[in-house]
Write a protein that holds these residues in place. Sequence first.
Motif, PDB file in Angstrom:
ATOM      1  N   GLU A 118      29.407  51.573  26.592  1.00 46.57           N
ATOM      2  CA  GLU A 118      29.417  50.425  27.962  1.00 46.57           C
ATOM      3  C   GLU A 118      29.857  49.160  27.518  1.00 46.57           C
ATOM      4  OE1 GLU A 118      25.674  49.325  31.375  1.00 46.57           O
ATOM      5  OE2 GLU A 118      25.593  50.811  29.565  1.00 46.57           O
ATOM      6  N   ARG A 120      33.081  45.634  28.601  1.00 43.81           N
ATOM      7  CA  ARG A 120      33.831  45.216  29.926  1.00 43.81           C
ATOM      8  C   ARG A 120      34.687  44.548  28.451  1.00 43.81           C
ATOM      9  NH1 ARG A 120      29.969  43.746  34.307  1.00 43.81           N
ATOM     10  NH2 ARG A 120      28.537  45.568  35.134  1.00 43.81           N
ATOM     11  N   GLY A 135      32.979  40.111  35.459  1.00 42.86           N
ATOM     12  CA  GLY A 135      32.943  40.622  37.070  1.00 42.86           C
ATOM     13  C   GLY A 135      32.318  40.743  37.788  1.00 42.86           C
ATOM     14  N   VAL A 142      37.730  41.904  34.752  1.00 40.57           N
ATOM     15  CA  VAL A 142      37.572  42.877  33.434  1.00 40.57           C
ATOM     16  C   VAL A 142      37.602  44.046  34.012  1.00 40.57           C
ATOM     17  CG1 VAL A 142      36.077  41.015  32.837  1.00 40.57           C
ATOM     18  CG2 VAL A 142      34.810  43.355  34.370  1.00 40.57           C
ATOM     19  N   GLY A 144      36.139  48.081  32.588  1.00 43.99           N
ATOM     20  CA  GLY A 144      34.550  48.051  32.717  1.00 43.99           C
ATOM     21  C   GLY A 144      34.322  50.064  32.338  1.00 43.99           C
ATOM     22  N   TYR A 145      33.852  50.371  31.541  1.00 43.70           N
ATOM     23  CA  TYR A 145      33.398  51.217  31.090  1.00 43.70           C
ATOM     24  C   TYR A 145      32.108  52.052  31.280  1.00 43.70           C
ATOM     25  CZ  TYR A 145      33.672  56.099  28.739  1.00 43.70           C
ATOM     26  OH  TYR A 145      33.413  57.394  28.346  1.00 43.70           O
ATOM     27  N   TRP A 150      35.537  54.909  33.996  1.00 41.07           N
ATOM     28  CA  TRP A 150      36.788  53.340  33.549  1.00 41.07           C
ATOM     29  C   TRP A 150      36.993  52.791  34.786  1.00 41.07           C
ATOM     30  CZ3 TRP A 150      38.280  50.736  29.065  1.00 41.07           C
ATOM     31  CH2 TRP A 150      38.781  51.555  28.068  1.00 41.07           C
ATOM     32  N   THR A 152      37.288  48.657  37.366  1.00 44.57           N
ATOM     33  CA  THR A 152      37.922  47.243  37.537  1.00 44.57           C
ATOM     34  C   THR A 152      36.697  46.572  38.516  1.00 44.57           C
ATOM     35  OG1 THR A 152      39.255  46.907  39.324  1.00 44.57           O
ATOM     36  CG2 THR A 152      40.496  47.958  37.572  1.00 44.57           C
ATOM     37  N   MET A 153      36.347  45.373  38.015  1.00 46.68           N
ATOM     38  CA  MET A 153      35.415  44.882  38.811  1.00 46.68           C
ATOM     39  C   MET A 153      35.844  43.295  38.509  1.00 46.68           C
ATOM     40  SD  MET A 153      31.380  45.130  37.517  1.00 46.68           S
ATOM     41  CE  MET A 153      30.013  44.108  38.053  1.00 46.68           C
ATOM     42  N   THR A 154      35.111  42.499  39.432  1.00 44.07           N
ATOM     43  CA  THR A 154      35.677  41.686  39.775  1.00 44.07           C
ATOM     44  C   THR A 154      34.737  40.849  41.616  1.00 44.07           C
ATOM     45  OG1 THR A 154      37.047  39.494  39.528  1.00 44.07           O
ATOM     46  CG2 THR A 154      38.005  41.151  41.147  1.00 44.07           C
ATOM     47  N   ILE A 158      33.442  46.624  42.231  1.00 43.36           N
ATOM     48  CA  ILE A 158      34.110  48.200  41.394  1.00 43.36           C
ATOM     49  C   ILE A 158      35.053  49.260  42.019  1.00 43.36           C
ATOM     50  CG2 ILE A 158      33.014  49.632  40.168  1.00 43.36           C
ATOM     51  CD1 ILE A 158      30.726  48.857  40.261  1.00 43.36           C
TER      52      ILE A 158
END
Length: 227
Positions: A118, A120, A135, A142, A144-145, A150, A152-154, A158
């Motif tokens: 876990e 980012r 994120g 970022v 993330g996992y 997987w 992406t986050m901003t 998500i």
Amino acid sequence: KKNMATSASAARLCRLAGRTVSSLSYRDRTAVSLLARRCYVTTSTRKTLQFRLDERTAHSSLDLFKKNTGVIYRILGFDPSQVQDNPERFRDWAVVFGDEKITSGRHYWEVTVKKSQEFRLGVAEALMSRDDCVGTNSSSWVFGYAQRKWFTMTSNKIVPVTLVGKPDRVGILLDYEAGLLGLVDIGKPAIIHTIRVQFKGPLCPAFGLWDGELLTHSGLEEPEGLK
């Protein structure tokens, strides 16, 4: 004056190296041979981003190791009162920044992720609020996992990233002017997923970690073939 003459001579020989060696005099061929490697280094390689993790920003649950290139998550962590208080430190979230600020150019680094489930990885504005997590706001981007997936986050949004499995090590490609942040499969190499954004202000490499450890690798050349 002697140093200036030497520099001028070196510059001339670097230019001569671009001509066929057979057309040069013996003296020039010898000098070109001696300077060829130096010319190659100064003209053919771009400056690579070299950074370490910035202890001043690290949340109290994070320990840095291997000369501040790695970070490990401690479930209990330190009592925040035992960590030097400063405005750079993340107070509520297990986040740490790299110690270099990026304002232009194209940069590449890698992260060994095999010992975490876990995390980012990405970039954030250097002045991002230390009360937020990477994120969750509009000043951090970022990959993330978590839960074996997987994303992406901003701005707390998500987006799933289609990637089979979890490699031991991944690459991050940042092109400031092009507004590109890419997650790189270093085995191919190829960009798996891209975040597009118009960057403003200085950025820092950014990392969030809630399990295991991460190890960063900077000062690397970008792999051939990435767009």
